[in-house]
Scaffold this motif. Structure first.
Motif: not given
Ligand SMILES: [Zn+2]
Length: 306
Positions: A168-170, A178-187
């Motif tokens: 999910g965080h590819l 923005a994703c709750n993992c800290g990255q942006k644009g995650c699947l």
């Molecule tokens: Zn993510």
């Protein structure tokens, strides 16, 4: 006497919304499924207590069955060697660091095996579901988030931080949402149920993903556009998985798969538009029982008497 045919394993699927479990026979058939709401407002101790109560209620159903182990699939990153939680999001407050296997083994006279819930679902699908013929396959679960599990030559791959299969965080859209993992644009920001709900609400504030899917089936142009975008992003994610791991099969599971009539054909089409690779995609077969069945199977595989 330990008659093998009477042996059974307890399988538990522990998520941020519900804890579900059943006794599972060695042929994969289930005794009644029990389910309780996950009492997240009570934190770690409350969740453990709910888990213990559920296990007790299931053991009362054992009757003549000879229970030989407990398998638990939990949301979060799990150290399957120690049966503890390396990391869990705020969906399970206080769960990070919980030594699940130790907590349960202190209270019940059975060996306990713990793995990630999507990994457990993959083991279930591999045992009696959509991937019984494949030695190497990927399960991608499209639910509240997007989860993944990777099986190579029949074995789950865990990675060095328990994070293998965190598909999910590819990142599929650089600089995207923005994703709750800290990255942006995650699947996960484009292909989860949560994402579809959000995109549905952009059309109408009272819409959810169910309404969106219904509208797209009825030919609503705006809804169709949202579904097409979901499908294109999911296709790119799946193609990247195929490039990276070259599995025999990718099984798609999770809640969104129940509405696949509205998007499955479009997904197959989108995949062919984006790559020359041949992807083999199949919907999961075990539905919301996959995690329970797979968790029990993990306990069975760990049972040296088996
Ligand atoms: Zn993510």
């Amino acid at each position: 006497m330990d008659d093998k045919s009477s042996r059974a394993y307890l399988g538990i699927d522990l998520g941020g919304t519900a804890i579900k479990g059943s006794l599972v026979h060695i042929d994969g058939s289930l005794v009644a499924i029990h389910m309780v709401r996950t009492p997240i407002e009570l934190g770690r101790n409350g969740i453990i207590q709910a888990l213990v109560d559920l296990i007790s209620s299931l053991l009362e159903l054992a009757g003549e069955l000879n229970v030989a182990g407990i398998g638990i699939g939990s949301a979060g990153r799990i150290d399957s060697m120690s049966g503890s939680v390396l990391y869990a999001t705020e969906n399970l407050p206080g769960w990070t660091g919980t030594q699940i296997a130790k907590e349960i083994e202190q209270r019940f006279p059975y060996p306990v095996v713990v793995d990630n819930d999507v990994n457990a679902a993959a083991v279930g699908e591999s045992w009696i579901g959509a991937a019984t013929e494949q030695k190497s396959f990927v399960l991608m679960a499209l639910g509240t988030g997007v989860g993944g599990a990777v099986v190579v030559d029949g074995a789950l791959i865990h990675g060095h931080q328990g994070g293998e299969g965190d598909l999910g965080h590819l990142i599929i859209i650089p600089g995207g949402a923005a994703c709750n993992c800290g990255q942006k644009g995650c699947l996960e920001q484009y292909a989860s149920g949560t994402a579809l709900n959000r995109h549905a609400q952009e059309i109408a504030s009272d819409w959810d993903s169910r309404r969106l899917v219904e509208a797209s089936m009825l030919g609503d142009a705006q809804a169709r556009k949202v579904i097409d975008r979901f499908v294109a992003n999911l296709a790119v994610g799946l193609i990247n998985v195929q490039r990276m791991l070259d599995p025999d099969l990718i099984v798609l599971g999770g809640g969104l798969i129940e509405a696949r009539n509205s998007w499955w054909d479009a997904l197959l089409q989108a995949v062919t538009e984006h790559t020359n690779l041949k992807l083999r995609l199949q919907p999961a077969l075990l539905g919301n029982r996959a995690g329970i069945i797979g968790a029990a199977r993990l306990a069975m595989l760990a049972d040296k008497m088996q």
